[in-house]
Design a protein around this motif. Structure first.
Motif, PDB file in Angstrom:
ATOM      1  N   TYR A 224       0.792  -1.114   0.058  1.00  0.00           N
ATOM      2  CA  TYR A 224       0.174   0.061   0.086  1.00  0.00           C
ATOM      3  C   TYR A 224       0.696   1.308  -0.048  1.00  0.00           C
ATOM      4  N   TYR A 225       2.237   1.049   0.472  1.00  0.00           N
ATOM      5  CA  TYR A 225       3.060   2.193   0.244  1.00  0.00           C
ATOM      6  C   TYR A 225       3.759   2.367  -0.928  1.00  0.00           C
ATOM      7  N   PHE A 226       4.329   1.327  -1.299  1.00  0.00           N
ATOM      8  CA  PHE A 226       5.181   1.201  -2.305  1.00  0.00           C
ATOM      9  C   PHE A 226       4.722   1.314  -3.467  1.00  0.00           C
ATOM     10  N   MET A 227       3.892   0.577  -4.009  1.00  0.00           N
ATOM     11  CA  MET A 227       3.210   0.475  -5.178  1.00  0.00           C
ATOM     12  C   MET A 227       2.513   1.794  -5.777  1.00  0.00           C
ATOM     13  N   PRO A 228       1.965   2.630  -4.915  1.00  0.00           N
ATOM     14  CA  PRO A 228       1.482   3.814  -5.256  1.00  0.00           C
ATOM     15  C   PRO A 228       2.701   4.852  -5.627  1.00  0.00           C
ATOM     16  N   LYS A 229       3.519   4.758  -4.764  1.00  0.00           N
ATOM     17  CA  LYS A 229       4.844   5.540  -5.068  1.00  0.00           C
ATOM     18  C   LYS A 229       5.684   5.132  -6.429  1.00  0.00           C
ATOM     19  N   ALA A 230       5.709   3.669  -6.711  1.00  0.00           N
ATOM     20  CA  ALA A 230       6.257   3.399  -7.749  1.00  0.00           C
ATOM     21  C   ALA A 230       5.423   3.778  -9.011  1.00  0.00           C
ATOM     22  N   ALA A 231       4.412   3.641  -8.871  1.00  0.00           N
ATOM     23  CA  ALA A 231       3.437   3.982 -10.100  1.00  0.00           C
ATOM     24  C   ALA A 231       3.113   5.552 -10.128  1.00  0.00           C
ATOM     25  N   GLU A 232       3.429   6.139  -9.311  1.00  0.00           N
ATOM     26  CA  GLU A 232       3.033   7.565  -8.981  1.00  0.00           C
ATOM     27  C   GLU A 232       1.741   7.777  -9.279  1.00  0.00           C
ATOM     28  N   ARG A 233       0.854   7.157  -8.530  1.00  0.00           N
ATOM     29  CA  ARG A 233      -0.649   7.558  -8.532  1.00  0.00           C
ATOM     30  C   ARG A 233      -1.140   6.758  -7.046  1.00  0.00           C
ATOM     31  N   PRO A 234      -2.068   7.406  -6.591  1.00  0.00           N
ATOM     32  CA  PRO A 234      -2.564   6.756  -5.408  1.00  0.00           C
ATOM     33  C   PRO A 234      -3.183   5.623  -5.218  1.00  0.00           C
ATOM     34  N   VAL A 235      -3.268   4.855  -4.222  1.00  0.00           N
ATOM     35  CA  VAL A 235      -4.195   3.485  -4.269  1.00  0.00           C
ATOM     36  C   VAL A 235      -5.194   3.602  -5.018  1.00  0.00           C
ATOM     37  N   TYR A 236      -5.798   2.540  -5.725  1.00  0.00           N
ATOM     38  CA  TYR A 236      -6.889   2.589  -6.295  1.00  0.00           C
ATOM     39  C   TYR A 236      -8.401   2.770  -5.733  1.00  0.00           C
ATOM     40  N   SER A 237      -8.456   2.310  -4.365  1.00  0.00           N
ATOM     41  CA  SER A 237      -9.587   2.590  -3.678  1.00  0.00           C
ATOM     42  C   SER A 237      -9.160   2.619  -2.223  1.00  0.00           C
ATOM     43  N   TYR A 238      -9.236   3.677  -1.568  1.00  0.00           N
ATOM     44  CA  TYR A 238      -8.950   3.667  -0.214  1.00  0.00           C
ATOM     45  C   TYR A 238     -10.195   3.269   0.722  1.00  0.00           C
ATOM     46  N   ARG A 239     -11.296   3.324   0.203  1.00  0.00           N
ATOM     47  CA  ARG A 239     -12.473   2.616   0.786  1.00  0.00           C
ATOM     48  C   ARG A 239     -12.328   1.017   1.029  1.00  0.00           C
ATOM     49  N   LEU A 240     -11.726   0.582  -0.156  1.00  0.00           N
ATOM     50  CA  LEU A 240     -11.665  -0.752  -0.148  1.00  0.00           C
ATOM     51  C   LEU A 240     -10.457  -1.270   0.695  1.00  0.00           C
ATOM     52  N   SER A 241      -9.498  -0.346   0.800  1.00  0.00           N
ATOM     53  CA  SER A 241      -8.419  -0.781   1.696  1.00  0.00           C
ATOM     54  C   SER A 241      -8.979  -1.031   3.227  1.00  0.00           C
ATOM     55  N   ILE A 242      -9.959  -0.013   3.708  1.00  0.00           N
ATOM     56  CA  ILE A 242     -10.446  -0.144   4.843  1.00  0.00           C
ATOM     57  C   ILE A 242     -11.239  -1.298   5.068  1.00  0.00           C
ATOM     58  N   VAL A 243     -11.896  -1.995   4.144  1.00  0.00           N
ATOM     59  CA  VAL A 243     -12.854  -3.275   4.353  1.00  0.00           C
ATOM     60  C   VAL A 243     -11.658  -4.137   4.282  1.00  0.00           C
ATOM     61  N   HIS A 244     -10.897  -4.131   3.263  1.00  0.00           N
ATOM     62  CA  HIS A 244      -9.513  -5.194   3.187  1.00  0.00           C
ATOM     63  C   HIS A 244      -9.000  -5.375   4.572  1.00  0.00           C
ATOM     64  N   PHE A 245      -8.631  -4.399   5.245  1.00  0.00           N
ATOM     65  CA  PHE A 245      -7.837  -4.396   6.401  1.00  0.00           C
ATOM     66  C   PHE A 245      -8.639  -4.948   7.613  1.00  0.00           C
ATOM     67  N   TRP A 246     -10.034  -4.605   7.810  1.00  0.00           N
ATOM     68  CA  TRP A 246     -10.806  -5.195   9.150  1.00  0.00           C
ATOM     69  C   TRP A 246     -11.232  -6.604   8.582  1.00  0.00           C
TER      70      TRP A 246
END
Lengths: 774, 68
Positions: A224-246
């Motif tokens: 979640y940190y390095f892929m957006p940095k390397a691709a130079e664009r934010p994570v596809y869906s931050y909302r999805l990341s919340i559901v993903h985590f919990w």
């Protein structure tokens, strides 16, 4: 609000240290992997040398890959990204150095003790107790430095990567401590406090979640940190990341029992393990898609950029491995795949594909930035990618073929399912020999790729010089007061309503008659009350959640709660039951002193890594090995020895199956009695003497753990061992095998001949004892 | 017969309830987090997503940046 501008220079020195260590241990771990893969293809590569045998090197390989390689890589990524995400330098360089050098010392200690046969006999938890204590201390040091950094942060919000790091730190601590509860018998030996089915459950709760919280959650944070940095664009869906985590952290912890399907584990636990494993499909794929779709609009970069190439392939392997995992957790699929190479292939698609490629991508991303230069050779990095990819595919494909072949052959029956089609276990070993060559070759390719990475990074570092990142930040002066507002976060209306809702809903679903109705009424009242308060007070529910993100400690507590609930529900009922009343009618007879000594030799040599001691409730298992294993048959086994892989046959009922002399010849040269066997020779068992003196302390600890040994002093123990050894050596002599009674082979034979001889109908037989159909 | 072989005892009666407990707990957590994620204000989402992209420079100019 007053803001102060300040400049922060990150501590990137520690990042460089962990990066170098990660690469070094990756090569060591993979080299050990290539060696043991070769040993399965060519048994001669065991070299008749104790510290080079498969049983001792396999734990070295797994520990090096998990804790040394991925551990160092994880610390590297966490220290780099955390400082940047919270805009704060690590507060203590001293703690960072203690963490680094302490972790390396632990790895070196493991690399020395494991080949010496100093092991606890539990997979991925082999290290002896003094090293366990060191691991806990160093982990705490890491945790203190991490949470201290969060406490000093200059960014209010905690990015999703930090959530995954928090989950990693707290969960690994809980898992590690619980599974390493033990009582020492000497400075290098101990017995775990859990035994039999309890030990099996705790072990695989730990083992499975070591995969989840050591090999997955930190790497997801890194993703979640390095892929957006390397691709130079934010994570596809931050909302999805919340559901993903919990979802992920909550579900993962329940899935451990899928390692024990069709065994003596109680049925309700097997069901829970299987269903929660299937549920894992959703969050795992949600996270995988979130990572891959972060590359939207940047796919063209994959052609040139090795970093993105590794990340994209790594996340793809994550998707494949997390599809395969739940599939293998389905009971009927597991019946085919468990104890076979399919599981080995699954594990390696995760470690080589997901962990290894994410590590490589991160190393290639970091090296130019940490040494302020450009990557020495992009084409070499690309070459590494392709060699590594071919290596993984060869490895995994060969293990799929091998595993399914083993499963089908060992499970095949004829005559209406009453006769085994391949009664000789070695038929399956011989049939899959070619796959062992291919696996070793795949491993060599993958190792070759990592050697290229090591060279590339070394040349990169040599061409530049170390630099630390610098950032200018605005510090809000009133922010500090909010960081640890623990009471404010927990003692408020939303938390109270949520708690009441959970209690009432549980009563509604689980209660009977009036209790269920009361629960339903409670749910209605709680929901109505909450809605009224929100409407009348003009409040927002989202405020509560936001508070968590500003307060790392309450967030951590919630994470612990989410993670622990699965362990508590699964493990506590298994521990508090009446052990003696739940033995399925068969009860283990405690080992004699000599048998106990033999058992410790069995564990020292890592026999459990190739031989299970668990006959599953499956027709082919029962036809091949005898009656299925009962719960009570391993009740005094500290640690349990159910195993997870059958490179050789199950040994649960090997006692009296062969005469003593058969075992004598078999251990000396397995191929003299089992043509085609890949088992090593054990010549040292015929020259080394059994450590009878240690038995006094061992039996004392066994008694503390509840094993019903009669009171015995050292003289009585020695007398018992001597008498039993004499009976065995006399029998051997009559068969033409001469050996002194104090040799380790005698103790080992005593142990093997004891297996599968429980006291039948020991207690109330809750089901009738069924004889194996002939 | 084989079907008898596959009979496993249920250790304690109340253990059968734990499967439902697991499902209820998960459902509660999942629904709460799903609602939270869906209702999170767009501004906060954008802020959180952009956290990895805060400006940073090395203590000296980056050669890999110069390379671009």
């Amino acid at each position: 609000m007053n803001n102060t501008k300040t400049t922060i220079e990150y501590n990137d020195g520690i990042v460089r240290q962990f990066l170098i260590a990660g690469i070094l241990w990756a090569v060591v771990g993979m080299l050990a992997g290539v060696v043991i893969a070769s040993q399965l293809a060519f048994w001669q590569m065991n070299f008749n040398t104790p510290w080079l045998t498969f049983g001792r090197l396999r734990p070295l390989h797994t520990n090096a890959a998990i804790f040394a390689f991925v551990g160092n890589m994880m610390f590297c990524g966490i220290y780099y990204s955390t400082q940047r995400l919270v805009k704060a330098r690590l507060p203590s360089n001293f703690l960072a150095q203690v963490h680094f050098w302490g972790w390396q010392a632990i790895i070196v200690a493991a690399a020395i003790t494991l080949p010496l046969g100093l092991t606890r006999g539990k997979e991925y938890a082999e290290l002896i107790w003094p090293i366990n204590i060191a691991v806990v201390v160093i982990w705490v040091v890491f945790g203190v430095n991490f949470f201290w950094t969060l406490a000093r942060r200059n960014e209010k919000s905690l990015y999703v990567a930090i959530w995954f790091y928090i989950a990693t730190i707290v969960t690994v601590a809980v898992l590690y401590i619980t599974n390493h509860l033990q009582i020492p018998t000497s400075w290098v030996h101990s017995y775990p406090i859990f035994g039999g089915v309890q030990d099996a459950l705790v072990q695989w709760w730990y083992g499975h979640n070591a995969v989840a919280f050591f090999l997955t959650t930190p790497i997801l944070g890194i993703m979640y940190y390095f892929m957006p940095k390397a691709a130079e664009r934010p994570v596809y869906s931050y909302r999805l990341s919340i559901v993903h985590f919990w979802s992920l952290v909550f579900i993962y912890i329940w899935a451990g029992p899928h390692h024990l399907l069709n065994t003596a584990l109680p049925d309700w636990l097997q069901s829970l393990g299987m269903v929660f494993s299937l549920m894992l499909w959703a969050p795992s794929w949600g996270g995988m898609l979130n990572g891959l779709l972060t590359l939207r609009g940047a796919w063209d970069k994959l052609r040139e950029d090795p970093v993105l190439k590794f990340f994209a392939a790594g996340v793809t392997f994550y998707g494949m491995a997390t599809f395969e995992g739940p599939l293998l957790a389905i009971k009927s699929v597991n019946a085919l795949a468990h104890y076979t190479d399919w599981i080995i292939g699954h594990v390696h698609s995760g470690t080589l594909g997901w962990n290894g490629f994410m590590a490589a991508g991160m190393f290639y991303y970091l090296a130019p930035r940490l040494w302020n230069t450009k990557l020495y050779s992009k084409s070499m990095a690309n070459m590494h990618f392709w060699i590594g990819l071919v290596g993984i595919l060869l490895y995994v494909a060969s293990m799929w073929v091998s595993g399914i072949t083993q499963g089908l052959m060992l499970g095949a029956t004829t005559d209406g399912g009453t006769v085994l089609a391949y009664p000789n276990f070695l038929d399956a070993v011989i049939a899959t020999k070619a796959m062992m060559y291919m696996r070793a070759f795949g491993g060599v390719l993958y190792l070759g790729g990592f050697l290229m990475l090591a060279f590339n990074i070394w040349k990169t570092a040599r061409s530049g010089h170390p630099v630390n990142g610098v950032v200018e930040v605005y510090i809000e002066e009133d922010h500090a007061t909010e960081k640890f507002a623990f009471a404010k976060t927990f003692l408020n209306a939303p938390v109270a309503y949520s708690f009441a809702l959970i209690v009432c809903a549980s009563l509604w679903f689980l209660g009977n008659d009036y209790l269920s109705f009361a629960g339903l009424v409670g749910v209605c009242i709680t929901v109505a009350g909450a809605m009224l308060q929100v409407e009348l007070g003009g409040r927002k529910w989202s405020e509560w959640y936001e508070q968590l993100l500003y307060n790392s400690m309450p967030f951590t507590v919630l994470t612990i709660a989410a993670v622990l609930v699965g362990g508590v529900v699964e493990i506590i009922p298994t521990i508090i039951i009446n052990k003696s009343a739940n033995i399925e009618g068969w009860k283990q007879i405690p080992y004699t002193p000599l048998e106990l000594a033999g058992r410790d030799i069995y564990i020292r040599e890592g026999c459990y890594l190739c031989h299970s001691q668990m006959i599953r409730t499956l027709v082919p298992d029962v036809l091949r090995y005898g009656e299925y294993s009962r719960l009570g048959e391993s009740i005094y086994d500290h640690p349990f020895q159910w195993g997870s892989k059958r490179i050789g046959p199950d040994l649960a009922r090997v006692g009296s199956k062969y005469p003593n002399v058969w075992h004598f010849k078999h251990m000396e040269n397995p191929r003299s009695v089992s043509i085609g066997s890949v088992m090593p020779n054990y010549p040292w068992l015929y020259t080394q003497t059994t450590d009878v003196d240690a038995l006094t302390s061992k039996i004392r600890v066994q008694r503390i753990l509840g094993v019903p040994y009669p009171p015995m002093d050292a003289a009585a123990i020695q007398k018992s061992a001597y008498e039993q050894a004499t009976i065995i050596t006399t029998d051997l002599k009559q068969s033409g095998a001469i050996v002194d009674s104090d040799r380790e082979i005698v103790a080992l034979i005593a142990y093997l001949q004891k297996l599968g001889k429980p006291e039948k109908n020991a207690k109330i037989a809750q089901i009738p004892s069924i004889e194996t159909p002939q | 017969m084989f079907h008898v072989i596959f009979h496993r005892i249920q250790l304690e009666e109340w253990h059968s309830m734990l499967k439902s407990v697991g499902f209820v707990l998960f459902s509660t957590v999942f629904v709460m987090m799903l609602l939270r994620a869906l209702l999170m204000p767009r501004k906060k989402i954008e802020h959180a997503s952009s956290l990895p992209f805060e400006n940073e420079k090395p203590s000296e100019p980056h050669a890999h940046d110069q390379q671009k």
